[in-house]
Design an enzyme around this catalytic site. Structure first.
Site, PDB file in Angstrom:
ATOM      1  CE  LYS A  21      54.801  72.511  29.628  1.00 16.27           C
ATOM      2  NZ  LYS A  21      55.464  73.789  29.499  1.00 16.27           N
ATOM      3  NE  ARG A  91      59.185  73.177  33.479  1.00 21.29           N
ATOM      4  CZ  ARG A  91      60.066  72.833  32.544  1.00 21.29           C
ATOM      5  NH1 ARG A  91      59.714  72.785  31.291  1.00 21.29           N
ATOM      6  NH2 ARG A  91      61.302  72.531  32.868  1.00 21.29           N
ATOM      7  N   GLY A 100      56.713  76.907  22.643  1.00 17.50           N
ATOM      8  CA  GLY A 100      57.582  78.076  22.658  1.00 17.50           C
ATOM      9  C   GLY A 100      56.884  79.417  22.557  1.00 17.50           C
ATOM     10  CG  MET A 102      52.100  81.419  26.040  1.00 14.45           C
ATOM     11  SD  MET A 102      50.654  80.938  26.944  1.00 14.45           S
ATOM     12  CE  MET A 102      50.686  79.184  26.831  1.00 14.45           C
ATOM     13  NE  ARG A 337      54.587  68.979  23.760  1.00  9.29           N
ATOM     14  CZ  ARG A 337      55.184  70.146  23.763  1.00  9.29           C
ATOM     15  NH1 ARG A 337      54.671  71.145  24.420  1.00  9.29           N
ATOM     16  NH2 ARG A 337      56.297  70.341  23.109  1.00  9.29           N
ATOM     17  CG  HIS A 455      61.565  77.789  18.013  1.00  7.01           C
ATOM     18  ND1 HIS A 455      61.648  78.602  16.911  1.00  7.01           N
ATOM     19  CD2 HIS A 455      60.365  78.022  18.566  1.00  7.01           C
ATOM     20  CE1 HIS A 455      60.551  79.323  16.832  1.00  7.01           C
ATOM     21  NE2 HIS A 455      59.750  78.993  17.824  1.00  7.01           N
ATOM     22  CB  SER A 770      24.766  74.372  -5.661  1.00 11.19           C
ATOM     23  OG  SER A 770      26.085  74.419  -5.168  1.00 11.19           O
ATOM     24  CB  CYS A 838      29.789  74.924  -5.183  1.00  8.48           C
ATOM     25  SG  CYS A 838      28.747  76.311  -5.652  1.00  8.48           S
ATOM     26  CE1 TYR A 858      27.563  69.661  -4.574  1.00  3.99           C
ATOM     27  CE2 TYR A 858      25.428  68.596  -4.771  1.00  3.99           C
ATOM     28  CZ  TYR A 858      26.305  69.619  -5.123  1.00  3.99           C
ATOM     29  OH  TYR A 858      25.919  70.585  -6.011  1.00  3.99           O
TER      30      TYR A 858
HETATM   31  C1  PEP Z   1      30.135  81.310  -4.372  1.00  2.00           C
HETATM   32  O1  PEP Z   1      29.720  82.477  -4.447  1.00  2.00           O
HETATM   33  O2  PEP Z   1      30.210  80.697  -3.310  1.00  2.00           O
HETATM   34  C2  PEP Z   1      30.567  80.614  -5.571  1.00  2.00           C
HETATM   35  C3  PEP Z   1      30.901  79.356  -5.539  1.00  2.00           C
HETATM   36  O3  PEP Z   1      30.670  81.345  -6.697  1.00  2.00           O
HETATM   37  P1  PEP Z   1      31.895  82.305  -7.069  1.00  2.00           P
HETATM   38  O4  PEP Z   1      32.921  82.148  -6.010  1.00  2.00           O
HETATM   39  O5  PEP Z   1      32.371  81.874  -8.394  1.00  2.00           O
HETATM   40  O6  PEP Z   1      31.217  83.630  -7.073  1.00  2.00           O
END
Ligand code: PEP
Ligand code: MG
Length: 899
Positions: A21, A91, A100, A102, A337, A455, A770, A838, A858
């Site tokens: 602000k 303010r 809102g 603070m 803002r 709000h 992975s 993953c 990936y």
């Molecule tokens: C993990 O451990 O990150 C994973 C992908 O396997 P899970 O969650 O199935 O144990």
């Protein structure tokens, strides 16, 4: 440390020091826009205050006095004057806007003497007294912690005594009485006289604003919005000359956005109130008028507003959220803002501003909060199936999306019920910041008062929660737990549906449809796909999930958890039979049936992802997870025996014995993953054969199927080699059987600490890695992933022992270091080794940025997070490398050369 900046001493850049602000006010002052004079006490002072036992630094008040004198000079008004008094607002304002959360105090400087000056100055004693009573209430609430209710009671009594309905009709005599009563309330509560010296008022107000930085609602807001110290550290305090929007019918106050924050269309959007103070609009106490009415009511001021909007957008290159006040025809800007927008609006304005050449594509992608895109995947009402449902009434559509749930009027009850999994619609007359925890827990919010910038509306929009406000037909009776609209009573506990896109409120739970990806969103995803370097795959275990993921832009499946296929209602019985088999032959009979099911799923999934890699992970969870809980089984046996029933008794006893056999003290570190594959090779054999057979059949159909087989929980190359031998055997059997080469890569998860540390060995066998960061995080912290989040993690976050949950965002220093060791080890042996992630972190924007920087091939995320992952992956490319680090590195290099 320079503790105080007058508005003409700062600029818009240093938000961390001046707060958002304050920086905005400085920048507007620089742009010569009509900002009332004022100054900022920096966030550094706030931090000093906390580090020094809540004491203001020495000399601060002298600086404050100097700056007040500067305001006096600029405005011609006088501090503590009985003729022409200077009043200020105090303010809060952190680096990041926390609407809102603070505290703010208005009309500071008013006392028994200056109130007379204000009466003279405005030629309106009623107005002066009204300002005084508002000040005492706000000051009493913020500084002393007095409950609003106490003041409201006095106000209601005064209205009754004078026989008037509205606050505005109270006469001078009543107001004088109210002022005196209000002071008494404060004095009784605080145990001290109400401060009349404006400097004392100011000192207390500054401290109160600093204190609100660590108020409960501000802490919760920061936690829920991941506002860490490096994003915002402390609040600044803005002391600004008061201007009055409540000085008659040529005065007004309003809050507008330069573009519609709900859908992104380009027009001034918001509300204003004639003859009112800013808080009336923000708090939603009076329902304001749409800004378009101002064109007619105050045409000159509207023109000024329009010009200001254009100027600010061109300057900031962002849609702005503006607070303005018109005091007797004079236009003032109180705040600007960057407008908080929902995802639809963020996406549309990004694409539009590129078209308007206000920003370029990179800037357009950078400004999007990837996390927010989840809102675009919100449900809407299925209009084709909406006929039988009765629309009870309609309010103002404030935050899009449809939500159904049971009506709850009480904030605490709504929070508890929501957190326990009940879908709740919070129904209130209006909401206040302390109600925010219920927003997180509720499916939707409905208020009977307030406008689009109240709000409830602002908070819900920020969260992407469906919300309807200003539903004036709705008469709420908190005491009897019901509300009535158009003769229809809705009781607490009844189910309703709110449509935050149209404002409609319906009885019952309406069918909804999944959202569509708009053209603008497609454009953003298109730009992102072209820029991103890291791959984005999906965690998908069913053909439907695979199709959805592909539709959202996933290029492959990074994790297909095969055990999830056994969880389906029609399969779990077979899987239990497999576990219960007494002999290998018996087990193989069941496995053959399971193989057919898995194979048909693999075929569908591989088809849905044709041309892209699909990583199929072999069975991971411990077998007892598939059996009923021993306690439940024991209860069942107890009941059967009590009833003298033999139906299913023996079978239940057998299952209980097996469940007890398989039970483990620490299942997450127990008999699971590759350990299962080693002790029950027939299970892994079945799964590997199913993958080969599915692939062979697809190859025959000329489908470009690209499966990989992945082994979970591996901790040593010996384990991996053991399974690899099974895989090799099956591969040659299958290639002979189908008379063709079948390319199915064999790889491992890195989710055990030892696997990361010995990645170099694993890479000799594995064709890909992975990271399973869910288990890796669990193992690195020794935090049970099943229990931590429900038990101690919230307190760790509250006590600042962790900035974020490591199960949500990769812990770069710990888990990240192990990942780096794993990557280096693997790529040392196979420089082009494919390495992905993953765990759930694969869909988390900040983790995706870390993965990009670490050189992963990936990330893999759940289907609904694919668009988020794609945008975050592009943002990772666009993120500027940190200059300071580079400089420091260069310096270090130079130094070492010299040596
Ligand atoms: C993990 O451990 O990150 C994973 C992908 O396997 P899970 O969650 O199935 O144990
Ligand atoms: Mg795992």
């Amino acid at each position: 440390m320079k503790p105080v900046y007058f508005f003409d001493e700062g600029d818009g850049k240093n938000k961390k020091l001046l707060g958002g602000k304050g920086a905005g006010l400085c920048e507007m002052t620089r742009l010569k826009l009509p900002v009332p004079p004022g100054f900022i006490i920096t966030t550094e002072v706030c931090n000093h205050y906390y580090q020094n036992n809540k004491k203001l630094p020495k000399g601060l008040l002298a600086q404050v006095k100097k700056n007040i004198a500067k305001i006096e000079k600029k405005t011609g008004k006088k501090w503590n004057s009985k003729d022409n008094p200077l009043l200020v607002s105090v303010r809060s304002g952190a680096a990041i806007s926390m609407p809102g959360m603070m505290d703010t105090i208005l009309n500071l400087g008013i006392n028994d003497v200056t109130v007379e000056g204000l009466a003279k100055q405005s030629n309106n004693p009623r107005f002066a007294l009204d300002s005084y009573r508002r000040f005492i209430q706000l000051f009493g609430k913020v500084v002393f912690g007095v409950d609003d209710k106490k003041f409201d009671e006095v106000l209601e009594t005064a209205k009754k005594n004078q026989a008037v309905q509205s606050d505005g009709a109270l006469n001078e005599k009543s107001l004088r009485g109210i002022v005196s009563e209000y002071k008494k309330i404060c004095e009784k509560y605080a145990g001290r006289p109400f401060p009349s010296d404006p400097f004392e008022q100011l000192e207390l107000a500054i401290k109160a604003v600093f204190a609100s930085w660590k108020g409960e609602r501000a802490i919760v807001y920061r936690e829920k919005n991941n506002i860490t110290k490096d994003i915002a550290d402390g609040t600044a305090v803005n002391v600004v000359t008061m201007v009055f929007g409540n000085m008659g019918n040529d005065s007004a106050t309003g809050v507008v956005f330069t573009r519609n924050p709900g859908d992104g269309t380009k027009h001034i959007f918001g509300d204003y109130l004639l003859n009112a103070q800013g808080e009336d609009v923000v708090a939603g106490v009076r329902t304001p008028k749409p800004i378009d009415n101002m064109k007619v009511e105050l045409p000159t001021s509207y023109k000024q507003l329009e010009n200001t909007c254009n100027k600010l957008e061109k300057h900031f290159r962002e849609p702005q959220d503006i607070e303005f006040t018109i005091e007797q025809g004079r236009f003032y800007l109180l705040q600007t803002r960057n407008g908080k927008m929902n995802a639809v609006s963020m996406v549309k304005t990004s694409v539009d501003m590129v078209k308007e050449k206000l920003i370029n594509k990179d800037q357009a992608l950078r400004r999007i909060q990837a996390e927010q895109l989840e809102q675009l995947l919100h449900k809407t009402i299925d209009q084709n199936k909406a006929k039988g449902f009765k629309q009870v009434t309609k309010g103002i559509a404030a935050s899009p999306g449809a939500a159904s749930g049971v009506v709850v009027f009480d904030v605490k009850k709504a929070t508890t019920m929501g957190e326990n999994g009940t879908k709740v619609i919070l129904v209130r007359e209006e909401t206040k910041p302390e109600d925010v925890p219920a927003f997180f827990a509720a499916a939707g919010i409905l208020t009977s008062r307030g406008g689009k910038t109240s709000h409830a509306a602002v908070v819900a929009r920020g969260m992407g929660k469906p919300c309807i406000v200003g539903c004036s037909d709705l008469k709420i009776d908190y005491d009897n737990g019901k509300c009535v609209a158009d003769g229809q009573t809705i009781n607490e506990g009844d189910t309703i549906t709110i449509d935050g896109s149209s404002g409609g409120i319906f009885l019952g739970e309406m069918p909804t449809i999944q959202p569509q990806i708009t053209d603008d969103f497609k454009t953003i995803l298109d730009w992102s796909q072209k820029i991103k370097k890291i791959g984005v795959r999906a965690n998908a275990d069913t053909p439907d999930a695979a199709k959805l993921a592909r539709k959202y832009g996933a290029q492959g499946i990074g994790l297909c958890r095969t055990e999830r296929m056994f969880n389906a209602k029609d399969r779990i019985g077979l899987f239990v039979d497999m576990i219960m088999a007494k002999t290998l032959d018996e087990r193989n009979v069941v496995l053959e049936k399971l193989k057919q099911l898995q194979k048909s799923d693999f075929i569908e999934i591989l088809k849905a992802m044709e041309g892209y890699t699909v990583t199929i992970r072999l069975l991971d969870p411990p077998l007892h997870e598939f059996l009923p809980n021993p306690e439940e089984l024991a209860n069942k046996i107890y009941k059967l025996e009590k009833e003298n029933s033999t139906v299913g008794l023996e079978q239940t006893k057998t299952i209980l014995n097996r469940a007890r056999d398989l039970a483990e003290i620490n299942p997450m570190m127990g008999h699971r993953g590759v350990r299962l594959g080693i002790t029950y090779p027939e299970i892994y054999r079945m799964q590997i054969i199913a993958v080969f057979e599915a692939t062979a059949e697809l190859v025959k159909q000329k489908v470009d199927a690209r499966p990989q087989i992945m082994i979970p929980q591996v901790s040593s190359v010996a384990e991996l080699n053991h399974i690899k031998r099974i895989y090799d055997e099956i591969k040659s059997e299958m290639e002979q059987k189908y008379k063709q080469k079948l390319k199915i890569d064999f790889g491992t998860m890195l989710e055990v600490v030892r696997a990361c540390l010995t990645a170099q060995e694993l890479a000799n066998t594995a064709e890909f890695f992975s990271f399973g960061t869910n288990d890796l995080t669990q193992a690195t912290f020794s935090f049970s992933r099943e229990d931590a989040e429900g038990k101690f993690l919230p307190e760790y976050l509250e006590k600042d022992l962790l900035e974020k949950s490591p199960f949500q965002s990769i812990d770069e220093n710990g888990v990240g270091s192990l990942m780096k060791i794993g990557i280096a080890g693997g790529r040392k042996i196979k420089p082009k080794l494919e390495i992905g992630i993953c765990g759930e972190h694969g869909g988390d924007p900040s983790s995706i940025k870390f993965c990009h920087k670490s050189g992963l091939s990936y990330v893999s995320a759940s289907p609904h997070r694919i668009p988020i992952a794609i945008v975050a992956a592009a943002q990772a490319v666009l993120e500027k490398p940190q200059k300071t680090n580079k400089k420091a590195k260069k310096k270090a290099k130079k130094k070492s050369k010299k040596r």
